[in-house]
Design a protein around this motif. Structure first.
Motif, mmCIF file in Angstrom:
data_model
loop_
_atom_site.group_PDB
_atom_site.id
_atom_site.type_symbol
_atom_site.label_atom_id
_atom_site.label_comp_id
_atom_site.label_asym_id
_atom_site.label_seq_id
_atom_site.Cartn_x
_atom_site.Cartn_y
_atom_site.Cartn_z
ATOM 1 N N ARG A 127 -31.900 2.100 -1.747
ATOM 2 C CA ARG A 127 -32.381 3.107 -0.796
ATOM 3 C C ARG A 127 -33.326 4.068 -1.509
ATOM 4 O O ARG A 127 -33.310 4.170 -2.730
ATOM 5 C CB ARG A 127 -31.204 3.883 -0.210
ATOM 6 N N TRP A 128 -34.109 4.804 -0.739
ATOM 7 C CA TRP A 128 -35.019 5.801 -1.281
ATOM 8 C C TRP A 128 -35.055 7.000 -0.349
ATOM 9 O O TRP A 128 -34.651 6.919 0.807
ATOM 10 C CB TRP A 128 -36.424 5.226 -1.467
ATOM 11 N N GLY A 129 -35.530 8.126 -0.888
ATOM 12 C CA GLY A 129 -35.641 9.330 -0.075
ATOM 13 C C GLY A 129 -36.733 10.246 -0.580
ATOM 14 O O GLY A 129 -37.059 10.249 -1.770
ATOM 15 N N ILE A 130 -37.305 11.011 0.351
ATOM 16 C CA ILE A 130 -38.296 12.036 0.030
ATOM 17 C C ILE A 130 -37.910 13.282 0.824
ATOM 18 O O ILE A 130 -37.700 13.206 2.028
ATOM 19 C CB ILE A 130 -39.726 11.627 0.446
ATOM 20 N N GLU A 131 -37.815 14.397 0.138
ATOM 21 C CA GLU A 131 -37.584 15.675 0.804
ATOM 22 C C GLU A 131 -38.691 16.604 0.358
ATOM 23 O O GLU A 131 -38.892 16.818 -0.835
ATOM 24 C CB GLU A 131 -36.223 16.239 0.413
ATOM 25 N N VAL B 248 -34.369 2.084 3.518
ATOM 26 C CA VAL B 248 -33.631 1.035 2.821
ATOM 27 C C VAL B 248 -34.637 0.038 2.280
ATOM 28 O O VAL B 248 -35.621 -0.286 2.943
ATOM 29 C CB VAL B 248 -32.654 0.326 3.785
ATOM 30 N N GLY B 249 -34.390 -0.451 1.073
ATOM 31 C CA GLY B 249 -35.263 -1.454 0.477
ATOM 32 C C GLY B 249 -36.211 -0.831 -0.525
ATOM 33 O O GLY B 249 -35.996 0.287 -1.004
ATOM 34 N N PRO B 250 -37.274 -1.545 -0.824
ATOM 35 C CA PRO B 250 -38.241 -1.015 -1.793
ATOM 36 C C PRO B 250 -38.833 0.301 -1.290
ATOM 37 O O PRO B 250 -39.106 0.449 -0.100
ATOM 38 C CB PRO B 250 -39.322 -2.105 -1.858
ATOM 39 N N PRO B 251 -39.044 1.255 -2.202
ATOM 40 C CA PRO B 251 -39.585 2.562 -1.782
ATOM 41 C C PRO B 251 -41.095 2.497 -1.585
ATOM 42 O O PRO B 251 -41.754 1.564 -2.051
ATOM 43 C CB PRO B 251 -39.237 3.451 -2.978
ATOM 44 N N PRO B 252 -41.655 3.519 -0.941
ATOM 45 C CA PRO B 252 -43.115 3.624 -0.889
ATOM 46 C C PRO B 252 -43.672 3.701 -2.319
ATOM 47 O O PRO B 252 -42.987 4.193 -3.229
ATOM 48 C CB PRO B 252 -43.358 4.936 -0.139
ATOM 49 N N GLN B 253 -44.891 3.253 -2.514
ATOM 50 C CA GLN B 253 -45.486 3.234 -3.859
ATOM 51 C C GLN B 253 -45.485 4.611 -4.510
ATOM 52 O O GLN B 253 -45.287 4.717 -5.713
ATOM 53 C CB GLN B 253 -46.917 2.696 -3.807
ATOM 54 N N GLU B 254 -45.707 5.684 -3.729
ATOM 55 C CA GLU B 254 -45.729 7.018 -4.320
ATOM 56 C C GLU B 254 -44.388 7.371 -4.961
ATOM 57 O O GLU B 254 -44.335 8.001 -6.014
ATOM 58 C CB GLU B 254 -46.138 8.081 -3.303
ATOM 59 N N VAL B 255 -43.290 6.956 -4.354
ATOM 60 C CA VAL B 255 -41.956 7.209 -4.902
ATOM 61 C C VAL B 255 -41.768 6.387 -6.169
ATOM 62 O O VAL B 255 -41.367 6.901 -7.219
ATOM 63 C CB VAL B 255 -40.855 6.883 -3.868
ATOM 64 N N ARG B 256 -42.079 5.113 -6.080
ATOM 65 C CA ARG B 256 -41.898 4.204 -7.223
ATOM 66 C C ARG B 256 -42.728 4.667 -8.432
ATOM 67 O O ARG B 256 -42.243 4.722 -9.557
ATOM 68 C CB ARG B 256 -42.284 2.788 -6.799
ATOM 69 N N GLN B 257 -43.999 4.995 -8.186
ATOM 70 C CA GLN B 257 -44.873 5.412 -9.280
ATOM 71 C C GLN B 257 -44.412 6.729 -9.911
ATOM 72 O O GLN B 257 -44.478 6.885 -11.131
ATOM 73 C CB GLN B 257 -46.325 5.515 -8.798
ATOM 74 N N ALA B 258 -43.938 7.664 -9.097
ATOM 75 C CA ALA B 258 -43.435 8.938 -9.635
ATOM 76 C C ALA B 258 -42.207 8.706 -10.513
ATOM 77 O O ALA B 258 -42.076 9.310 -11.586
ATOM 78 C CB ALA B 258 -43.101 9.904 -8.493
ATOM 79 N N LEU B 259 -41.314 7.815 -10.087
ATOM 80 C CA LEU B 259 -40.115 7.517 -10.875
ATOM 81 C C LEU B 259 -40.476 6.822 -12.189
ATOM 82 O O LEU B 259 -39.931 7.156 -13.246
ATOM 83 C CB LEU B 259 -39.142 6.656 -10.069
ATOM 84 N N LEU B 260 -41.382 5.856 -12.118
ATOM 85 C CA LEU B 260 -41.799 5.150 -13.334
ATOM 86 C C LEU B 260 -42.502 6.104 -14.305
ATOM 87 O O LEU B 260 -42.271 6.042 -15.511
ATOM 88 C CB LEU B 260 -42.703 3.969 -12.985
ATOM 89 N N VAL C 37 -38.390 13.357 -4.760
ATOM 90 C CA VAL C 37 -38.392 11.930 -4.418
ATOM 91 C C VAL C 37 -37.339 11.220 -5.252
ATOM 92 O O VAL C 37 -37.087 11.597 -6.397
ATOM 93 C CB VAL C 37 -39.782 11.280 -4.611
ATOM 94 N N GLY C 38 -36.716 10.210 -4.682
ATOM 95 C CA GLY C 38 -35.682 9.509 -5.418
ATOM 96 C C GLY C 38 -35.382 8.129 -4.892
ATOM 97 O O GLY C 38 -35.850 7.728 -3.823
ATOM 98 N N GLN C 39 -34.611 7.439 -5.675
ATOM 99 C CA GLN C 39 -34.172 6.086 -5.355
ATOM 100 C C GLN C 39 -32.717 5.977 -5.798
ATOM 101 O O GLN C 39 -32.330 6.536 -6.822
ATOM 102 C CB GLN C 39 -35.052 5.092 -6.113
#
Length: 141
Positions: free
Chosen positions: A35-39, A54-66, A25-27
């Motif tokens: 932008r964000w992406g999940i593979e 495009v825009g804010p990522p899903p919460q799962e992406v954001r929380q994993a990055l934080l 997962v990334g931003q």
């Protein structure tokens, strides 16, 4: 133009076979857009996919990055700056209501806004295009 990318690998159980599912997962910022992406790919079966947005990522992406990289804090560099251009920039970039932009501008002028380093770098870039100087630091929360 600022280039910032942040990613993390997350594992979970595959819904197709109960094997190990690895999600990357990334931003990132691309062409001045957040932008964000999940593979995802299962290590035990053919289950795989790729998703971007495009825009804010899903919460799962954001929380994993934080959780992996920690938060970043963005503040205005000078407290004496007029908040009018800040309000304009926030409304244009983030499509905020006037009330939301006022709250965000007040936070930028105070303790700062906190988010992923990519989110804060994107906001800093947009404010910088309008000659608004900011400071970006690591934040404990």
């Amino acid at each position: 133009m600022i280039t910032v990318t942040q990613g993390v690998k997350v594992t979970s159980k595959c819904v197709a076979c109960a094997g190990v599912l690895v999600r990357d997962v990334g931003q990132f910022i691309d062409r001045r857009q957040l932008r964000w992406g999940i593979e995802g790919r299962c290590q035990d079966c053919p289950n795989a996919w790729c998703e971007t947005g495009v825009g804010p990522p899903p919460q799962e992406v954001r929380q994993a990055l934080l959780a992996e990289h920690g938060a970043a804090r963005l503040r205005l560099a000078t407290k004496e700056a007029s908040l009018v251009p800040v309000l304009r920039a926030l409304r244009e970039m983030s499509h905020m209501s006037l009330g939301e932009a006022r709250l965000a501008a007040a936070a930028l002028n105070g303790d700062g806004l906190v988010g992923t380093s990519v989110e804060m770098a994107h906001l800093a870039e947009g404010l910088g295009k309008r000659s608004i100087t900011t400071t970006l630091t690591a934040s404990p929360a």
